[in-house]
Scaffold this active site. Structure first.
Site, PDB file in Angstrom:
ATOM      1  N   CYS A 299     -16.158  -8.519   8.282  1.00 18.05           N
ATOM      2  CA  CYS A 299     -15.554  -7.249   8.694  1.00 18.05           C
ATOM      3  C   CYS A 299     -16.411  -6.482   9.695  1.00 18.05           C
ATOM      4  O   CYS A 299     -15.924  -5.535  10.315  1.00 18.05           O
ATOM      5  CB  CYS A 299     -15.248  -6.383   7.479  1.00 18.05           C
TER       6      CYS A 299
ATOM      7  N   SER B  73       0.342   4.118   1.652  1.00 17.82           N
ATOM      8  CA  SER B  73       0.184   5.015   2.797  1.00 17.82           C
ATOM      9  C   SER B  73       1.538   5.205   3.488  1.00 17.82           C
ATOM     10  O   SER B  73       2.434   4.365   3.373  1.00 17.82           O
ATOM     11  CB  SER B  73      -0.820   4.425   3.800  1.00 17.82           C
TER      12      SER B  73
ATOM     13  N   ARG C 165     -14.475  -3.599  16.585  1.00 19.05           N
ATOM     14  CA  ARG C 165     -13.870  -4.204  17.775  1.00 19.05           C
ATOM     15  C   ARG C 165     -13.746  -3.167  18.887  1.00 19.05           C
ATOM     16  O   ARG C 165     -14.120  -3.424  20.042  1.00 19.05           O
ATOM     17  CB  ARG C 165     -12.485  -4.759  17.402  1.00 19.05           C
ATOM     18  N   ARG C 166     -13.239  -1.991  18.557  1.00 25.26           N
ATOM     19  CA  ARG C 166     -13.083  -0.949  19.565  1.00 25.26           C
ATOM     20  C   ARG C 166     -14.436  -0.412  20.029  1.00 25.26           C
ATOM     21  O   ARG C 166     -14.648  -0.184  21.222  1.00 25.26           O
ATOM     22  CB  ARG C 166     -12.229   0.188  19.007  1.00 25.26           C
TER      23      ARG C 166
ATOM     24  N   ARG D 218       0.853  -1.188   0.000  1.00 25.75           N
ATOM     25  CA  ARG D 218       0.000   0.000   0.000  1.00 25.75           C
ATOM     26  C   ARG D 218       0.890   1.239   0.000  1.00 25.75           C
ATOM     27  O   ARG D 218       2.044   1.192   0.445  1.00 25.75           O
ATOM     28  CB  ARG D 218      -0.889   0.008   1.244  1.00 25.75           C
TER      29      ARG D 218
ATOM     30  N   ARG E   5     -12.311   7.061   9.360  1.00 26.03           N
ATOM     31  CA  ARG E   5     -11.528   6.249   8.445  1.00 26.03           C
ATOM     32  C   ARG E   5     -10.331   7.050   7.967  1.00 26.03           C
ATOM     33  O   ARG E   5     -10.254   8.247   8.126  1.00 26.03           O
ATOM     34  CB  ARG E   5     -12.384   5.832   7.240  1.00 26.03           C
ATOM     35  N   GLY E   6      -9.390   6.356   7.316  1.00 24.70           N
ATOM     36  CA  GLY E   6      -8.200   7.005   6.788  1.00 24.70           C
ATOM     37  C   GLY E   6      -6.957   6.532   7.513  1.00 24.70           C
ATOM     38  O   GLY E   6      -7.025   5.903   8.574  1.00 24.70           O
ATOM     39  N   ASN E   7      -5.787   6.815   6.925  1.00 21.82           N
ATOM     40  CA  ASN E   7      -4.541   6.405   7.571  1.00 21.82           C
ATOM     41  C   ASN E   7      -4.323   7.225   8.846  1.00 21.82           C
ATOM     42  O   ASN E   7      -5.046   8.195   9.123  1.00 21.82           O
ATOM     43  CB  ASN E   7      -3.360   6.521   6.601  1.00 21.82           C
TER      44      ASN E   7
ATOM     45  N   LYS F  41      -3.291  -8.021  10.352  1.00 23.55           N
ATOM     46  CA  LYS F  41      -4.649  -7.685  10.766  1.00 23.55           C
ATOM     47  C   LYS F  41      -5.523  -7.268   9.588  1.00 23.55           C
ATOM     48  O   LYS F  41      -6.753  -7.304   9.682  1.00 23.55           O
ATOM     49  CB  LYS F  41      -4.638  -6.585  11.818  1.00 23.55           C
ATOM     50  N   ASP F  42      -4.904  -6.868   8.469  1.00 18.01           N
ATOM     51  CA  ASP F  42      -5.667  -6.450   7.289  1.00 18.01           C
ATOM     52  C   ASP F  42      -5.907  -7.578   6.293  1.00 18.01           C
ATOM     53  O   ASP F  42      -6.595  -7.375   5.287  1.00 18.01           O
ATOM     54  CB  ASP F  42      -4.942  -5.311   6.562  1.00 18.01           C
TER      55      ASP F  42
ATOM     56  N   SER G  77     -13.472   1.088  13.978  1.00 12.18           N
ATOM     57  CA  SER G  77     -13.250  -0.317  14.314  1.00 12.18           C
ATOM     58  C   SER G  77     -14.415  -0.868  15.120  1.00 12.18           C
ATOM     59  O   SER G  77     -14.699  -0.392  16.223  1.00 12.18           O
ATOM     60  CB  SER G  77     -11.951  -0.457  15.116  1.00 12.18           C
TER      61      SER G  77
ATOM     62  N   ARG H 147      -6.156  10.658  10.278  1.00 15.06           N
ATOM     63  CA  ARG H 147      -7.007  10.675  11.476  1.00 15.06           C
ATOM     64  C   ARG H 147      -6.519  11.710  12.489  1.00 15.06           C
ATOM     65  O   ARG H 147      -7.320  12.383  13.136  1.00 15.06           O
ATOM     66  CB  ARG H 147      -7.037   9.282  12.118  1.00 15.06           C
TER      67      ARG H 147
END
Length: 311
Positions: free
Chosen positions: A244, A14, A133-134, A12, A151-153, A83-84, A131, A157
């Site tokens: 997801c 990023s 999960r969070r 990627r 969202r975003g890198n 994780k991705d 997330s 953020r």
């Protein structure tokens, strides 16, 4: 077999992903000084799309274009955050993981401009995170806080936080350290307070199965304990067949005496139901441990919980 003269690395584009590639290049250079590496950055669907990932293939949105470049022969090696990488389906046919680098910190960090800890945040504080999960874990432990989609890198953020779009952020400790922004961390949460995602802190090196020269060249970067931990975690997720939008968390630990343990959780999105399992491998291998923990959660009703979540 001698190492290839050139290894083309796809990733990627990023800032964090490119920082991860630099770690791989550095470790490869130490292992094979005569090998030249070339970086091929690609923009993935997940980096372009700022909406719900469930609408664009979920986590696969971060790997599809990278996998395509590898399979097309445009690159020899792909670098992924584990994780991705989806675990509910096999890796793309013709590819394999050649190594897992030594694991970085698996924990989450709170970023608050005023320096408050999670326990000090007042009711109504807006936490920026997309997330599931969070969100589920915060709903269970801190229901007075409000989560807003982010969202975003990591750099993007942090910029949104500075612009006032949220009052605080939750980000991965390892990610902030990779982009040298751990200066913004207010509090590092324990894995008990915020159970990490499957594959947290692990970088995977993926090759074409028939490229034996590259596989052999990079296999020396594999970290045995990280390999065992990641194998257990990904098998756990594979057996659960989570998607997801499934709030699933867990982490394996390779202990100094050789033992391996795996703790994992499945949540409802509102955090009102939490299923827990924690097992030690004993004589079991890593994959069997992952399966055993998944079965323990399935016996508690994880299948129904996961299937009832829209995706």
């Amino acid at each position: 077999m001698s190492a290839p003269e050139l290894i083309r690395i796809v990733s990627r584009d990023s800032p964090m992903a490119l920082a991860q590639v630099e770690r791989v290049r550095t470790e490869l250079a130490a292992l094979h000084p005569a090998t030249v590496t070339e970086v091929i950055p690609v923009r993935t669907t997940g980096d372009k799309w700022m909406g719900d990932l469930a609408l664009v293939e979920g986590k696969g949105a971060f790997t599809k274009e990278v996998d395509a470049a590898l399979l097309a022969g445009e690159a020899d090696l792909a670098v992924h955050c584990v994780k991705d990488v989806p675990a509910d389906r096999p890796l793309p046919a013709g590819t394999t993981f050649a190594a897992f680098l030594e694991r970085d910190d698996i924990r989450d960090a709170l970023v608050h401009p005023g320096g408050l800890t999670l326990g000090q945040l007042p009711p109504g504080t807006r936490i920026g995170t997309s997330s599931v999960r969070r969100v589920a874990q915060l709903a269970a432990s801190h229901p007075h806080l409000d989560c807003v989609p982010f969202r975003g890198n990591a750099n993007r953020r942090l910029a949104k936080l500075e612009a006032g779009e949220a009052d605080a952020l939750l980000l991965a400790v390892s990610g902030l350290r990779r982009i040298e922004r751990d200066d913004v961390i207010t509090e590092i949460l324990t894995a008990d307070a915020m159970c990490p995602p499957i594959g947290a802190g692990v970088l995977a090196l993926q090759c074409r199965e028939d490229d034996t020269a590259t596989i052999e060249a990079v296999s020396g970067l594999n970290h045995p304990d990280t390999y065992r931990e990641t194998t257990a975690e990904r098998m756990f997720l594979h057996v659960l067949q989570g998607h997801c939008n499934s709030p699933i968390a867990g982490y394996a630990t390779a202990h100094r005496n050789g033992d391996l343990s795996l703790r994992a959780c499945v949540f409802t999105p509102d955090g009102k139901t939490v299923l827990n399992a924690h097992e030690w491998a004993g004589p079991l291998d890593a994959a069997t441990l992952g399966t055993s923990v998944a079965v323990a959660l399935l016996r508690q009703g994880a299948r129904e919980l996961i299937d009832n979540i829209a995706h």
